[in-house]
Design a protein around this motif. Structure first.
Motif, PDB file in Angstrom:
ATOM      1  N   ASP A 157       0.839  -1.195   0.000  1.00 25.14           N
ATOM      2  CA  ASP A 157       0.000   0.000   0.000  1.00 25.14           C
ATOM      3  C   ASP A 157       0.872   1.242   0.000  1.00 25.14           C
ATOM      4  O   ASP A 157       2.017   1.226   0.446  1.00 25.14           O
ATOM      5  N   THR A 158       0.297   2.318  -0.527  1.00 23.82           N
ATOM      6  CA  THR A 158       0.947   3.626  -0.489  1.00 23.82           C
ATOM      7  C   THR A 158       0.128   4.531   0.421  1.00 23.82           C
ATOM      8  O   THR A 158      -1.108   4.567   0.330  1.00 23.82           O
ATOM      9  N   TYR A 159       0.806   5.267   1.295  1.00 24.23           N
ATOM     10  CA  TYR A 159       0.155   6.211   2.191  1.00 24.23           C
ATOM     11  C   TYR A 159       0.585   7.623   1.776  1.00 24.23           C
ATOM     12  O   TYR A 159       1.774   7.940   1.765  1.00 24.23           O
ATOM     13  N   ILE A 160      -0.387   8.443   1.428  1.00 19.55           N
ATOM     14  CA  ILE A 160      -0.117   9.807   0.988  1.00 19.55           C
ATOM     15  C   ILE A 160      -0.561  10.763   2.082  1.00 19.55           C
ATOM     16  O   ILE A 160      -1.699  10.703   2.561  1.00 19.55           O
ATOM     17  N   THR A 161       0.337  11.634   2.487  1.00 16.28           N
ATOM     18  CA  THR A 161       0.041  12.590   3.552  1.00 16.28           C
ATOM     19  C   THR A 161       0.379  14.000   3.085  1.00 16.28           C
ATOM     20  O   THR A 161       1.234  14.204   2.213  1.00 16.28           O
ATOM     21  N   ALA A 162      -0.328  14.963   3.660  1.00 20.04           N
ATOM     22  CA  ALA A 162      -0.119  16.378   3.352  1.00 20.04           C
ATOM     23  C   ALA A 162      -0.754  17.195   4.459  1.00 20.04           C
ATOM     24  O   ALA A 162      -1.336  16.641   5.404  1.00 20.04           O
ATOM     25  N   ASP A 163      -0.663  18.512   4.360  1.00 20.69           N
ATOM     26  CA  ASP A 163      -1.307  19.358   5.366  1.00 20.69           C
ATOM     27  C   ASP A 163      -2.828  19.241   5.305  1.00 20.69           C
ATOM     28  O   ASP A 163      -3.498  19.287   6.339  1.00 20.69           O
ATOM     29  N   ARG A 164      -3.366  19.098   4.079  1.00 18.95           N
ATOM     30  CA  ARG A 164      -4.818  19.042   3.936  1.00 18.95           C
ATOM     31  C   ARG A 164      -5.174  18.608   2.519  1.00 18.95           C
ATOM     32  O   ARG A 164      -4.331  18.628   1.616  1.00 18.95           O
TER      33      ARG A 164
ATOM     34  N   ASP B  92      -4.673  17.225   7.748  1.00 20.15           N
ATOM     35  CA  ASP B  92      -3.806  16.101   8.120  1.00 20.15           C
ATOM     36  C   ASP B  92      -4.322  14.746   7.615  1.00 20.15           C
ATOM     37  O   ASP B  92      -4.448  13.783   8.388  1.00 20.15           O
ATOM     38  N   PRO B  93      -4.604  14.641   6.340  1.00 19.10           N
ATOM     39  CA  PRO B  93      -5.131  13.370   5.846  1.00 19.10           C
ATOM     40  C   PRO B  93      -4.058  12.287   5.757  1.00 19.10           C
ATOM     41  O   PRO B  93      -2.879  12.566   5.525  1.00 19.10           O
ATOM     42  N   VAL B  94      -4.498  11.053   5.932  1.00 19.65           N
ATOM     43  CA  VAL B  94      -3.683   9.871   5.650  1.00 19.65           C
ATOM     44  C   VAL B  94      -4.482   9.070   4.631  1.00 19.65           C
ATOM     45  O   VAL B  94      -5.495   8.459   4.949  1.00 19.65           O
TER      46      VAL B  94
ATOM     47  N   ASP C 146      -4.022  -1.319  -6.897  1.00 25.92           N
ATOM     48  CA  ASP C 146      -4.752  -1.009  -8.124  1.00 25.92           C
ATOM     49  C   ASP C 146      -4.859   0.485  -8.380  1.00 25.92           C
ATOM     50  O   ASP C 146      -5.492   0.914  -9.344  1.00 25.92           O
ATOM     51  N   GLY C 147      -4.225   1.295  -7.515  1.00 18.58           N
ATOM     52  CA  GLY C 147      -4.232   2.739  -7.710  1.00 18.58           C
ATOM     53  C   GLY C 147      -5.472   3.438  -7.181  1.00 18.58           C
ATOM     54  O   GLY C 147      -5.610   4.653  -7.350  1.00 18.58           O
ATOM     55  N   ARG C 148      -6.363   2.707  -6.521  1.00 18.71           N
ATOM     56  CA  ARG C 148      -7.574   3.312  -5.962  1.00 18.71           C
ATOM     57  C   ARG C 148      -7.414   3.552  -4.468  1.00 18.71           C
ATOM     58  O   ARG C 148      -6.654   2.855  -3.791  1.00 18.71           O
ATOM     59  N   ILE C 149      -8.159   4.536  -3.977  1.00 20.92           N
ATOM     60  CA  ILE C 149      -8.085   4.896  -2.564  1.00 20.92           C
ATOM     61  C   ILE C 149      -8.848   3.861  -1.741  1.00 20.92           C
ATOM     62  O   ILE C 149     -10.028   3.581  -1.985  1.00 20.92           O
ATOM     63  N   VAL C 150      -8.163   3.298  -0.755  1.00 22.79           N
ATOM     64  CA  VAL C 150      -8.735   2.279   0.125  1.00 22.79           C
ATOM     65  C   VAL C 150      -9.387   2.923   1.332  1.00 22.79           C
ATOM     66  O   VAL C 150     -10.467   2.518   1.779  1.00 22.79           O
ATOM     67  N   SER C 151      -8.745   3.945   1.893  1.00 25.88           N
ATOM     68  CA  SER C 151      -9.284   4.610   3.072  1.00 25.88           C
ATOM     69  C   SER C 151      -8.689   6.001   3.169  1.00 25.88           C
ATOM     70  O   SER C 151      -7.624   6.286   2.618  1.00 25.88           O
ATOM     71  N   ILE C 152      -9.406   6.853   3.893  1.00 26.51           N
ATOM     72  CA  ILE C 152      -8.912   8.203   4.202  1.00 26.51           C
ATOM     73  C   ILE C 152      -9.127   8.433   5.690  1.00 26.51           C
ATOM     74  O   ILE C 152     -10.264   8.368   6.179  1.00 26.51           O
ATOM     75  N   GLY C 153      -8.053   8.679   6.396  1.00 28.24           N
ATOM     76  CA  GLY C 153      -8.143   8.949   7.822  1.00 28.24           C
ATOM     77  C   GLY C 153      -7.440  10.236   8.170  1.00 28.24           C
ATOM     78  O   GLY C 153      -6.761  10.843   7.332  1.00 28.24           O
ATOM     79  N   THR C 154      -7.623  10.652   9.389  1.00 25.11           N
ATOM     80  CA  THR C 154      -6.911  11.835   9.882  1.00 25.11           C
ATOM     81  C   THR C 154      -6.153  11.511  11.164  1.00 25.11           C
ATOM     82  O   THR C 154      -5.689  12.407  11.865  1.00 25.11           O
ATOM     83  N   ASP C 155      -6.038  10.218  11.466  1.00 20.61           N
ATOM     84  CA  ASP C 155      -5.270   9.788  12.625  1.00 20.61           C
ATOM     85  C   ASP C 155      -3.785   9.722  12.256  1.00 20.61           C
ATOM     86  O   ASP C 155      -3.391   9.995  11.116  1.00 20.61           O
ATOM     87  N   ALA C 156      -3.003   9.308  13.211  1.00 21.71           N
ATOM     88  CA  ALA C 156      -1.572   9.176  12.955  1.00 21.71           C
ATOM     89  C   ALA C 156      -1.320   8.105  11.898  1.00 21.71           C
ATOM     90  O   ALA C 156      -2.103   7.157  11.736  1.00 21.71           O
ATOM     91  N   LEU C 157      -0.233   8.287  11.187  1.00 23.30           N
ATOM     92  CA  LEU C 157       0.152   7.311  10.175  1.00 23.30           C
ATOM     93  C   LEU C 157       0.370   5.949  10.838  1.00 23.30           C
ATOM     94  O   LEU C 157       1.079   5.853  11.840  1.00 23.30           O
ATOM     95  N   PRO C 158      -0.236   4.901  10.320  1.00 19.55           N
ATOM     96  CA  PRO C 158      -0.027   3.585  10.928  1.00 19.55           C
ATOM     97  C   PRO C 158       1.395   3.091  10.683  1.00 19.55           C
ATOM     98  O   PRO C 158       2.121   3.610   9.828  1.00 19.55           O
TER      99      PRO C 158
END
Length: 435
Positions: free
Chosen positions: A20-27, A39-41, A47-59
């Motif tokens: 998996d790839t985790y993309i983070t940024a300010d917003r 603070d999205p994670v 497959d290049g599709r988004i699995v989840s969007i969280g705002t918690d700490a990076l796992p």
């Protein structure tokens, strides 16, 4: 500003491991609500599709996982340009094109496609091309031979004999025998052309309902197909599950296309009040696709590129009317999408259209929505593109600053991702290291 890209890659993946790839940024901008999410994670699957969007700490990352961090940056959904001609270099106008061999045009599309992607346009709709260059480019991108955006191709444009989409620059002795590809006279001939374009790869049907600016012996306001002919095109396209797009500058041609059930009205330059009313009350949604920046390029550069004086005359005559009607249609509540008509202007000019859309009445958010969620709705691709949302492709544009305050920030992408992969890391198949 150099971005920090943090990688965590396994040298050898365990059997069955999910990378998996985790993309983070300010917003990121949620274009459905018009609000930022801090603070999205954003987790992206293989497959290049988004699995989840969280705002918690990076796992904790697994050994096969990767993190891509854009500190201080804002993520926007990848932009959708609904009207492009990638196989039409903007610096070649008029009869100068006769200096180039037939195969030059699809080859030029490769560079233009990659340029659009690097500018943030991760999806484009090519509304007509010679030699089905759009279908071929789509296949080459998907097979990994070249780098470029997601393409919705049309194949050849449909139209009337002698109309805007026909060949109008050459004498009879230099024309091919019979009708040009895509041309039809009467509903049944045009139904056949819909089926023919779909057979060879079209995913949208483009038709010329009026004359145009950059053809010869046509005027933009001139209707060129009947309601019956346009209805046959729209009905046949819909039967096959395709959307339809009508080049329509003139008020009468616009009204005919709306009445016929065409899905998007391209240019819509001379739309009148009745055309706007028809667009608002039609049960099947109709979208205006108005290219309101490219005249700046054509008027500044047209003479040097070889564009004929009569074409520049038509361009001048409709330019301000189109911009004023953009404002009027938007104020009335007509659905709008982003459309550049790149090919008339070069890719580098395209991001500047956001500011022109704001100048003529849109808020920055509305301009961004036109190029994201509205485009996805008009394409019928809301499950794939147009928003940063679970289930959709991780297509994103990275910008510095606040585009909802300063729309000009979208003109310089600090990064672009397609399917969760940074564009600068995309390598054509021929250049990939071989074992």
């Amino acid at each position: 500003m150099r971005l920090s890209v943090l990688l965590s890659l396994a040298i050898a993946l365990p059997a069955g491991a999910q990378a998996d790839t985790y993309i983070t940024a300010d917003r990121y901008l949620d274009v459905e609500t018009g609000r930022y999410v801090d603070d999205p994670v954003i987790r992206v699957g293989e497959d290049g599709r988004i699995v989840s969007i969280g705002t918690d700490a990076l796992p904790a990352l697994g050994e096969a996982d990767r993190r891509i961090d854009y500190p201080g940056m804002t993520l926007l959904p990848g932009f959708i340009d609904m009207h492009v001609h990638l196989d039409g270099p903007a610096d070649i106008g008029g009869y100068r094109g006769l200096a180039f061999t037939d195969s030059f045009w699809p080859i030029s599309a490769v560079h233009n496609g990659e340029a659009m992607l690097r500018l943030g346009f991760t999806t484009v709709r090519q509304v007509g091309s010679g030699q089905r260059a759009d279908v071929g480019l789509k296949q080459a991108i998907e097979a990994g031979y070249v780098v470029g955006p997601r393409i919705i191709p049309a194949g050849y444009s449909l139209g009337a004999t002698g109309g805007h989409c026909d060949s109008t620059f050459l004498p009879p002795s230099l024309e091919q025998e019979g009708k040009e590809e895509g041309m039809g006279d009467g509903p049944e001939e045009l139904r056949h052309q819909v089926r023919r374009q779909r057979k060879y790869g079209a995913e949208v049907i483009k038709v010329c309902a009026t004359g145009g600016v950059f053809s010869r012996n046509t005027e933009p306001g001139q209707p060129q197909l009947s309601v019956a002919e346009l209805t046959a095109i729209a009905d046949e396209a819909h039967q096959w599950g395709l959307r339809s797009a009508a080049h329509a500058h003139g008020a009468e041609g616009i009204r005919r296309a709306i009445a016929a059930g065409i899905d998007t009205i391209e240019h819509a330059s001379l739309v009148d009040d009745e055309g706007i009313r028809m667009a608002l009350r039609r049960e099947r949604p109709v979208w205006f696709s108005m290219d309101i920046r490219n005249t700046d390029y054509t008027q500044a550069m047209g003479t040097s590129t070889g564009t004929l004086p009569d074409n520049l005359r038509k361009d001048r005559e409709i330019a301000q009317a189109q911009r004023d009607n953009f404002r009027k249609a938007h104020e009335a509540g007509v659905r709008m999408v982003f459309a550049s008509d790149v090919g008339v202007m070069p890719p580098s000019w395209v991001p500047g259209q956001f500011a022109v859309m704001v100048e003529y009445g849109m808020t920055p958010l509305e301009a961004i929505q036109a190029a994201t969620k509205n485009g996805a709705q008009a394409l019928g691709r809301e499950a794939d593109v147009g928003a940063i949302a679970v289930g959709r492709y991780a297509d994103m544009v990275v910008v510095a600053g606040d585009p909802l305050v300063h729309i000009e920030t979208v003109e310089t992408a600090a990064g672009v991702l397609k399917g969760g992969v940074p564009v600068e890391e995309m390598v054509p198949w021929a250049l990939q290291p071989k074992e």
